[in-house]
Every structure is written in C-alpha cells, then in structure tokens.
Design a protein around this motif. Structure first.
Motif, short mmCIF file in Angstrom:
data_model
loop_
_atom_site.label_atom_id
_atom_site.label_comp_id
_atom_site.label_asym_id
_atom_site.label_seq_id
_atom_site.Cartn_x
_atom_site.Cartn_y
_atom_site.Cartn_z
N VAL A 29 0.82 -1.21 0.00
CA VAL A 29 0.00 0.00 0.00
C VAL A 29 0.86 1.27 0.00
O VAL A 29 0.47 2.28 -0.59
N LEU A 30 2.03 1.22 0.62
CA LEU A 30 2.86 2.45 0.68
C LEU A 30 3.31 2.89 -0.71
O LEU A 30 3.09 4.04 -1.09
N PRO A 31 3.91 1.99 -1.53
CA PRO A 31 4.25 2.43 -2.89
C PRO A 31 3.02 2.76 -3.74
O PRO A 31 3.08 3.67 -4.58
N ARG A 43 10.87 5.25 6.48
CA ARG A 43 11.80 5.35 5.37
C ARG A 43 11.10 5.29 4.01
O ARG A 43 11.57 5.86 3.03
N ALA A 44 9.95 4.57 3.97
CA ALA A 44 9.25 4.42 2.69
C ALA A 44 8.78 5.77 2.14
O ALA A 44 8.35 5.85 0.98
N SER A 45 8.90 6.86 2.93
CA SER A 45 8.58 8.20 2.42
C SER A 45 9.42 8.54 1.20
O SER A 45 9.02 9.35 0.37
N ARG A 69 20.92 1.05 5.36
CA ARG A 69 19.89 1.21 4.34
C ARG A 69 20.11 2.42 3.41
O ARG A 69 19.27 3.34 3.36
N PRO A 70 21.20 2.42 2.66
CA PRO A 70 21.41 3.52 1.70
C PRO A 70 20.37 3.48 0.57
O PRO A 70 19.68 2.48 0.40
N ILE A 71 20.28 4.58 -0.21
CA ILE A 71 19.34 4.59 -1.35
C ILE A 71 20.09 4.89 -2.66
O ILE A 71 19.53 5.44 -3.60
N ASP A 72 21.37 4.49 -2.69
CA ASP A 72 22.19 4.76 -3.87
C ASP A 72 21.60 4.15 -5.15
O ASP A 72 21.74 4.74 -6.23
N GLN A 73 20.95 3.00 -5.06
CA GLN A 73 20.43 2.36 -6.28
C GLN A 73 19.23 3.13 -6.83
O GLN A 73 19.03 3.17 -8.04
N HIS A 74 18.43 3.74 -5.94
CA HIS A 74 17.32 4.59 -6.40
C HIS A 74 17.92 5.76 -7.22
O HIS A 74 17.48 6.07 -8.32
N LEU A 75 18.95 6.39 -6.61
CA LEU A 75 19.52 7.61 -7.21
C LEU A 75 20.23 7.29 -8.53
O LEU A 75 20.14 8.05 -9.49
N PHE A 132 21.84 -4.74 -6.54
CA PHE A 132 21.14 -5.67 -5.64
C PHE A 132 19.65 -5.51 -5.95
O PHE A 132 19.21 -4.40 -6.23
N PRO A 133 18.87 -6.59 -5.93
CA PRO A 133 17.44 -6.44 -6.26
C PRO A 133 16.67 -5.73 -5.15
O PRO A 133 15.86 -6.34 -4.45
N SER A 134 16.93 -4.44 -5.00
CA SER A 134 16.29 -3.64 -3.95
C SER A 134 14.81 -3.43 -4.27
O SER A 134 14.45 -3.02 -5.39
N VAL A 135 13.98 -3.68 -3.27
CA VAL A 135 12.53 -3.51 -3.43
C VAL A 135 12.21 -2.03 -3.68
O VAL A 135 11.54 -1.67 -4.64
N GLY A 136 12.72 -1.17 -2.80
CA GLY A 136 12.41 0.27 -2.91
C GLY A 136 12.94 0.87 -4.19
O GLY A 136 12.25 1.68 -4.84
N LYS A 150 11.60 -9.13 -7.11
CA LYS A 150 10.47 -9.89 -7.68
C LYS A 150 9.33 -10.05 -6.68
O LYS A 150 8.46 -10.90 -6.85
N GLU A 151 9.36 -9.29 -5.60
CA GLU A 151 8.36 -9.43 -4.53
C GLU A 151 6.94 -9.23 -5.07
O GLU A 151 6.72 -8.45 -6.01
N PRO A 152 5.95 -9.89 -4.47
CA PRO A 152 4.55 -9.71 -4.89
C PRO A 152 4.11 -8.24 -4.85
O PRO A 152 3.24 -7.83 -5.61
N THR A 174 21.04 -12.30 5.08
CA THR A 174 21.87 -11.76 4.00
C THR A 174 21.33 -10.43 3.47
O THR A 174 22.00 -9.77 2.68
N VAL A 175 20.10 -10.05 3.85
CA VAL A 175 19.50 -8.85 3.25
C VAL A 175 19.90 -7.58 4.01
O VAL A 175 20.30 -6.58 3.40
N PHE A 176 19.81 -7.60 5.34
CA PHE A 176 20.20 -6.44 6.15
C PHE A 176 21.40 -6.82 7.03
O PHE A 176 21.45 -7.95 7.52
N GLU A 177 22.32 -5.87 7.22
CA GLU A 177 23.55 -6.23 7.92
C GLU A 177 23.40 -6.23 9.44
O GLU A 177 24.27 -6.69 10.15
N ASN A 178 22.28 -5.73 9.95
CA ASN A 178 22.19 -5.59 11.41
C ASN A 178 20.78 -5.92 11.91
O ASN A 178 20.19 -5.18 12.68
N ARG A 179 20.23 -7.06 11.43
CA ARG A 179 18.85 -7.32 11.83
C ARG A 179 18.79 -8.40 12.92
O ARG A 179 17.98 -9.33 12.84
N PHE A 180 19.63 -8.26 13.94
CA PHE A 180 19.63 -9.23 15.03
C PHE A 180 19.45 -8.55 16.39
O PHE A 180 19.82 -9.10 17.42
#
Ligand SMILES: CC(=O)N[C@H]1[C@@H](OP(=O)(O)OP(=O)(O)OC[C@H]2O[C@@H](n3ccc(=O)[nH]c3=O)[C@H](O)[C@@H]2O)O[C@H](CO)[C@@H](O)[C@@H]1O
Ligand SMILES: C=C(OP(=O)(O)O)C(=O)O
Length: 434
Positions: A25-27, A93-95, A122-128, A162-166, A189-191, A327-333
């Motif tokens: 819904v956010l996008p 961040r989805a803003s 969570r950089p956004i270099d691929q968007h830019l 990287f296959p970034s969703v955003g 390729k997310e739904p 493997t997706v986020f470097e600090n999700r523990f």
C-alpha cells in the motif's frame, strides 16, 4: 508507556483475518501522485501508522487525501510541491518512495536523507543511480537529496547491483511517465512489485515483466486515477502462521495467499508444521515437537527477512541446533538480546545466529527493537512461563493492525495496556501469586 502483556500456555484455535499489505500500500499510495487526472481510490488499506504517515506526506506535497473505511482517496490533480521533510522520512523510510513520482510529475524532488535505522544503514544509492541514468541531476547536502531534470525523464537501461525492493519501485514510478522505454535489470520480484505494476497499468501505464528479473517500462504522457485493491499482507499472514505453530494450535489464516508464501510454507513444513490450503486461506496445525532447521534470508522468492525474527521465536522451541543467516540487512539481530532476556540460547556469529533448542521460554519485560522483532517477542510470550511485557509498541503499530486483539480472538491470553493500568495489572498478578 503502552505495553502488550501476554501470558504463555494457551493453544491458539480459530480463524484470523489478514489485512491489506503494508509494503504494497505504501508504494501504491505514492504512485497515486502520478495521476494528474481523476481521483485514485485504494481499497483494503490497513489502518497502520505507516499509512497515516504516507498520507501526511502526500498532503504536504499538495494532494488531497481522505482515509475512511479502509479506503484511501487521493486527488493529485493540482500542481504538487516538491519537498518531503525529515519529520516524515524519519518516521518512515518508505517516504522516499515519493521521489520517483515527484521527479516524473514535477521534474524536481527534494527529499530528506533517510539516515540509518535499527536494522541497518539502508542507503538509497540504487534509487539515485536509476534517476541519474534517466537524466536527473542529483545533489546531496544539508540532510537533503535534491533531484532535478530539465524536461521529461528519459527511458534508460538500468542494472541494479542488488534487487532492492524500494529502488525497483521508485524507478518503475519514475519511468512510467518518462520519455521512451526503460529496461530495468536485476530487479526485485516481490509480490508487492507486481501489485504496484498492476496499479500503474490500470492507470494507463505500460509496465511489463513485474515478478521476473527484468522489467520493461514504456513511458506514457499522462496517467489517470483508478480504483485498486491491495494484495493481502504475506508478512502478517506469516506471523499468524508462526503463532499457530508455536502454540501447537490449529488456526485458519484467512486471506493468506500460498503463492506469496512458498519459502515460509516449505521451511515450516520442514519443521513438522502441517499446512493445508483451504478455499479462503491457509490452515496451520502445530506439532507436539518442532524440528530444528537452517534458514537463509534472501530476496523473493527466497526466505523473507521480514519473517526472520518470528522464525527465530519458533526455532527457539525446536529440538536441536538451528542456524539463521541474514543476508539482506547487515544488522537485523537486535531482537537476539531481547530473546536472551526470555532465556533464549542464541549465539551470534557474524551474519548468522546459532539457536539451541528447545528452550523453556521465561516471561520478561522486553522491548520491540523493530516492528517484526516486536511481533516475534509476543510470539515467544505465547509459550513463555508467566507474563511477557513487550514495550516500544510504536514499532508494532507500523506493521500490525490490532495485533493483540487478533491474537486474543484466537485464544491468546493477551492485553494491551497503558503504564497506569500496568501497575494495577502487576498488582493483580502479585496478589494472584501471594
Ligand atoms: C516498505 C517496504 O516495502 N519495506 C520492505 C523493503 O524495504 P526496502 O525497499 O528498504 O529494502 P531494499 O530491498 O531496498 O533493501 C535491501 C538491501 O539492499 C540495500 N540497498 C537498498 C537500496 C539501495 O539503494 N542500496 C542498498 O544498498 C539495503 O541497505 C538492504 O541491505 O524490502 C525489504 C527487503 O525485503 C523489507 O525488509 C522491507 O519490509
Ligand atoms: C523492515 C520493514 O519495513 P520498513 O522497510 O518500512 O522499515 C518491515 O516491514 O519489516
């Protein structure tokens, strides 16, 4: 301060209904900025704090937005402002997903730099990189990203590192109104990407290949508002599937889409959980004993990082040693420390954790370090001895509608209280134990 208090020991039973997907819904709401004619009507919208935030961002940008009865109405036909300030981007961040539509509509966008968060930098270099390839000039300074293009964005060939969703979403939205064709390779390729592409196509766009590794977007001159139904939330569904499994319960998760949940279903079945498809969802039956397994989070269709902490709760109850590799986020523990407070036997080794089970979970006061971690701590509380009190609920409210209420509806001993009533409730517990 608000807390969820859960007392462990009840098997869950019954039916729980899944909401529309937060991450779809956010996008989609951001993409409604692309419609310069007619109102957009977005249906099956969950009443989450993130939805209120993206609506505020759109209002700030000059769109008219109403949210009632799970429907969001957007009129973006007037000229738009270009700035998404830090107060919104900090909350969510989805803003940054308004950047693609603003650049495409206005030729300019100014969005606060998101900064790091609890699960990684969570950089956004691929968007830019995508916007630059389409002819935009990007300047970063004073905590803002300024993007500008003279005339229309131009279609380009873009390969994501990287296959970034955003990044996939932001570039699709920008390319939808660009001049010419954009070919986007190594995409997510997310739904939720497929839902966004379907929405833009219904608006009059030409997006092909969503759900595969390459997406082709033929830019069009204008897009019109339409009515769109959001897909069910696979992560909320997965969270309730784990709730059923961890308690040895029997729950129908209504609205769960099996095709969106293949990796989770496979891994839960490996653990001995029974999962069957019913007409309107998935039935989940927890076994007496859970088996240990290994999991590696990956972009879709791999195992979703957004289910990692909930699966950690489940694996704490499994017999033997399990390993989770993120493997997706470097600090999700961050939730590991909280699980340890509940007696969890977990070791962190680099990007993996080793879990020794089955653990007799013990109730404790723990903090939600992010939204999924908060849900996972509640799940652990469902099988812990005594009372588990989960704080920092603002994270949980970003991603779950009435989480405690839905769990109570299938038999959990759970309530949500404010600090004042906490004192009363704790008094009641100590009276009970006296
Ligand atoms: C609102 C939304 O849909 N959020 C989801 C989305 O987040 P989000 O879109 O932020 O996630 P991404 O797929 O972009 O990020 C994945 C990884 O790529 C890195 N990266 C990303 C973009 C970029 O330009 N450069 C870069 O290095 C990130 O730091 C991260 O390590 O996908 C994530 C991965 O499935 C989910 O956990 C989030 O729930
Ligand atoms: C990490 C998540 O969301 P966001 O990208 O909005 O922080 C999530 O939904 O688990």
């Amino acid at each position: 301060m608000e807390k969820i208090i859960v007392r462990g020991g009840r098997k869950l039973n019954g039916t729980v209904k899944v909401e529309g997907a937060k991450n779809a819904v956010l996008p989609v709401i951001a993409a409604s900025l692309l419609a310069s004619e007619q109102k957009s009507i977005i249906c099956d919208v969950p009443t989450l704090s993130d939805v209120y935030t993206i609506n505020e961002v759109l209002r700030h940008l000059g769109a008219e937005v109403h949210f009632e009865n799970n429907q969001v109405f957007v009129d973006a036909s007037k000229e738009l402002n270009m700035e998404a300030p830090f107060e919104y981007v900090r909350k969510m961040r989805a803003s940054v997903l308004v950047m693609g539509p603003l650049l495409a509509r206005n030729g300019r966008a100014r969005v606060a730099l998101p900064g790091g968060c609890a699960i990684g930098s969570r950089p956004i270099d691929q968007h830019l990189k995508g916007f630059e390839a389409m002819g935009a000039t990007i300047k970063v300074g004073n905590g803002f990203i300024d993007a500008e293009v003279s005339g229309r964005l131009r279609g380009a060939k873009i390969y994501l590192d990287f296959p970034s969703v955003g990044a996939t979403e932001n570039i699709i939205m920008a390319a939808a109104l660009a001049e010419g064709t954009t070919i986007l390779e190594n995409v997510a390729k997310e739904p939720e990407i497929v839902d966004l592409a379907n929405y833009i196509n219904a608006m009059g766009g030409k997006v092909r290949g969503a759900g595969t590794g390459t997406i082709r977007i033929e830019g069009v001159e204008t897009l019109k508002g339409v009515k769109h139904h959001i897909i069910p939330d696979r992560i909320e569904a997965g969270t309730f599937m784990v709730a059923a499994a961890i308690t040895g319960g029997n729950v129908l998760v209504r609205g769960a889409v099996p095709e969106h949940l293949t990796s989770l279903i496979a891994k839960m079945e490996e653990m001995g959980v029974q999962i069957s498809e019913e007409e309107d969802g998935l039935r989940v039956i927890g076994p007496e004993k859970l088996k240990s397994i290994d999991i590696k989070t990956m972009p879709h269709p791999g195992f979703p990082t957004d289910m990692q902490s909930q699966m950690m709760a489940l694996l704490l109850r499994a017999e033997g040693t399990s390993m989770i590799t993120e493997t997706v986020f470097e600090n999700r523990f961050m939730h590991v420390e909280e699980f340890r407070r509940m007696n969890g036997d977990i070791k962190i080794e680099g990007r993996s954790v080793i879990i020794n089970g089955p653990v007799n979970m013990q109730g404790a006061e723990v903090a939600a370090t992010d939204l999924r971690a908060g849900a996972a701590l509640v799940l652990a509380g469902l099988v812990a001895d005594g009372y588990t009190r989960v704080t920092e609920l603002k994270h949980v409210d970003r991603g779950y509608v009435d989480f405690h209420g839905k769990l109570a509806g299938i038999g959990a001993d759970i309530e949500r209280i404010t600090e004042e009533s906490t004192v009363k409730s704790e008094q009641a517990v100590s009276d009970m134990n006296a």
